[in-house]
Motif scaffolding. Sequence first.
Motif, PDB file in Angstrom:
ATOM      1  N   SER A 138       3.921 -12.397   8.836  1.00  0.00           N
ATOM      2  CA  SER A 138       3.527 -11.324   9.182  1.00  0.00           C
ATOM      3  C   SER A 138       4.242 -10.009   8.880  1.00  0.00           C
ATOM      4  CB  SER A 138       2.917 -11.482  10.738  1.00  0.00           C
ATOM      5  OG  SER A 138       4.451 -11.553  11.338  1.00  0.00           O
ATOM      6  N   ASP A 139       5.368  -9.997   9.104  1.00  0.00           N
ATOM      7  CA  ASP A 139       6.297  -8.853   9.024  1.00  0.00           C
ATOM      8  C   ASP A 139       6.432  -8.742   7.306  1.00  0.00           C
ATOM      9  OD1 ASP A 139       7.525 -11.080   8.103  1.00  0.00           O
ATOM     10  OD2 ASP A 139       9.483 -10.418   8.724  1.00  0.00           O
ATOM     11  N   VAL A 140       6.320  -9.803   6.438  1.00  0.00           N
ATOM     12  CA  VAL A 140       6.275  -9.508   4.941  1.00  0.00           C
ATOM     13  C   VAL A 140       4.881  -8.499   4.742  1.00  0.00           C
ATOM     14  CG1 VAL A 140       5.855 -10.362   2.707  1.00  0.00           C
ATOM     15  CG2 VAL A 140       7.449 -11.332   4.415  1.00  0.00           C
ATOM     16  N   GLU A 141       3.685  -9.118   5.396  1.00  0.00           N
ATOM     17  CA  GLU A 141       2.236  -8.674   4.953  1.00  0.00           C
ATOM     18  C   GLU A 141       2.242  -7.239   5.625  1.00  0.00           C
ATOM     19  OE1 GLU A 141      -2.411  -9.279   5.954  1.00  0.00           O
ATOM     20  OE2 GLU A 141      -1.041 -10.670   6.808  1.00  0.00           O
ATOM     21  N   GLU A 142       2.995  -6.755   6.562  1.00  0.00           N
ATOM     22  CA  GLU A 142       2.981  -5.265   7.207  1.00  0.00           C
ATOM     23  C   GLU A 142       3.743  -4.561   6.317  1.00  0.00           C
ATOM     24  OE1 GLU A 142       4.522  -3.248  11.141  1.00  0.00           O
ATOM     25  OE2 GLU A 142       5.168  -5.174  10.971  1.00  0.00           O
ATOM     26  N   ILE A 143       4.919  -5.171   5.751  1.00  0.00           N
ATOM     27  CA  ILE A 143       5.511  -4.375   4.867  1.00  0.00           C
ATOM     28  C   ILE A 143       4.745  -4.026   3.453  1.00  0.00           C
ATOM     29  CG2 ILE A 143       7.348  -4.244   3.029  1.00  0.00           C
ATOM     30  CD1 ILE A 143       8.916  -5.726   5.557  1.00  0.00           C
ATOM     31  N   LEU A 144       3.990  -4.961   3.211  1.00  0.00           N
ATOM     32  CA  LEU A 144       2.879  -4.672   1.867  1.00  0.00           C
ATOM     33  C   LEU A 144       1.971  -3.751   2.229  1.00  0.00           C
ATOM     34  CD1 LEU A 144       2.792  -8.387   0.658  1.00  0.00           C
ATOM     35  CD2 LEU A 144       4.006  -6.591  -0.631  1.00  0.00           C
ATOM     36  N   LYS A 145       1.148  -3.911   3.439  1.00  0.00           N
ATOM     37  CA  LYS A 145       0.189  -3.007   3.864  1.00  0.00           C
ATOM     38  C   LYS A 145       0.779  -1.385   3.931  1.00  0.00           C
ATOM     39  CE  LYS A 145      -2.900  -5.830   6.147  1.00  0.00           C
ATOM     40  NZ  LYS A 145      -3.232  -6.223   7.645  1.00  0.00           N
ATOM     41  N   ARG A 146       2.047  -1.119   4.502  1.00  0.00           N
ATOM     42  CA  ARG A 146       2.813  -0.057   4.699  1.00  0.00           C
ATOM     43  C   ARG A 146       2.833   0.729   3.213  1.00  0.00           C
ATOM     44  NH1 ARG A 146       8.025  -0.019   8.048  1.00  0.00           N
ATOM     45  NH2 ARG A 146       8.036  -1.831   6.939  1.00  0.00           N
ATOM     46  N   ARG A 147       3.227  -0.111   2.259  1.00  0.00           N
ATOM     47  CA  ARG A 147       3.332   0.528   0.934  1.00  0.00           C
ATOM     48  C   ARG A 147       2.145   0.598   0.115  1.00  0.00           C
ATOM     49  NH1 ARG A 147       8.775   0.816  -0.510  1.00  0.00           N
ATOM     50  NH2 ARG A 147      10.119  -0.362   0.859  1.00  0.00           N
ATOM     51  N   GLY A 148       1.095   0.038   0.880  1.00  0.00           N
ATOM     52  CA  GLY A 148      -0.289   0.222  -0.108  1.00  0.00           C
ATOM     53  C   GLY A 148      -0.552  -0.996  -1.061  1.00  0.00           C
ATOM     54  N   ILE A 149       0.178  -1.951  -0.851  1.00  0.00           N
ATOM     55  CA  ILE A 149      -0.003  -3.299  -1.869  1.00  0.00           C
ATOM     56  C   ILE A 149      -1.194  -4.071  -1.238  1.00  0.00           C
ATOM     57  CG2 ILE A 149       1.083  -5.030  -3.061  1.00  0.00           C
ATOM     58  CD1 ILE A 149       3.394  -3.452  -2.892  1.00  0.00           C
TER      59      ILE A 149
END
Length: 149
Positions: A138-149
């Motif tokens: 979930s933390d990886v997905e949050e980072i990806l969402k924050r970067r717009g990926i």
Amino acid sequence: MTATICMALSAIGIVIAVLTASRGRTRAALRWLAVALVPTGLYLTGLITVFHTIGSTLVHWATHLVFDPKVWVGVAMLAATVLILLGTGVRFGRGKRRGKEQGQVPAGGGKPSAPPGRPAGAALPAKSNPTADLGDFSDVEEILKRRGI
């Protein structure tokens, strides 16, 4: 000796030019005459000795390159320098990236960690949180969402 060789080459070229001209091929004969004048012209201008000096210097350098251990140590040092620079992340020809591109979030502009009114450690209910079943990712997905990926 060099003068004799250059004069002989010019004489051979002139003979070929005359034989070509006797067959009626004037343009080819003029080309042979121009080529025939080159060896004698190089000798008279002193360029033969210049070419000889350049050639012997290149041969001397090349033999020292192949047979001198000191040169190979220098080559190994230069190769190690390139490998170390590439291994530490130095990239030539690229400008520095700043701000969000490097993962830095401005002090006041970051995303809040939890919605207002909810404690930071409280999880969302399973229905409204699509990443609840991902567990550790979930933390990886949050980072990806924050970067717009």
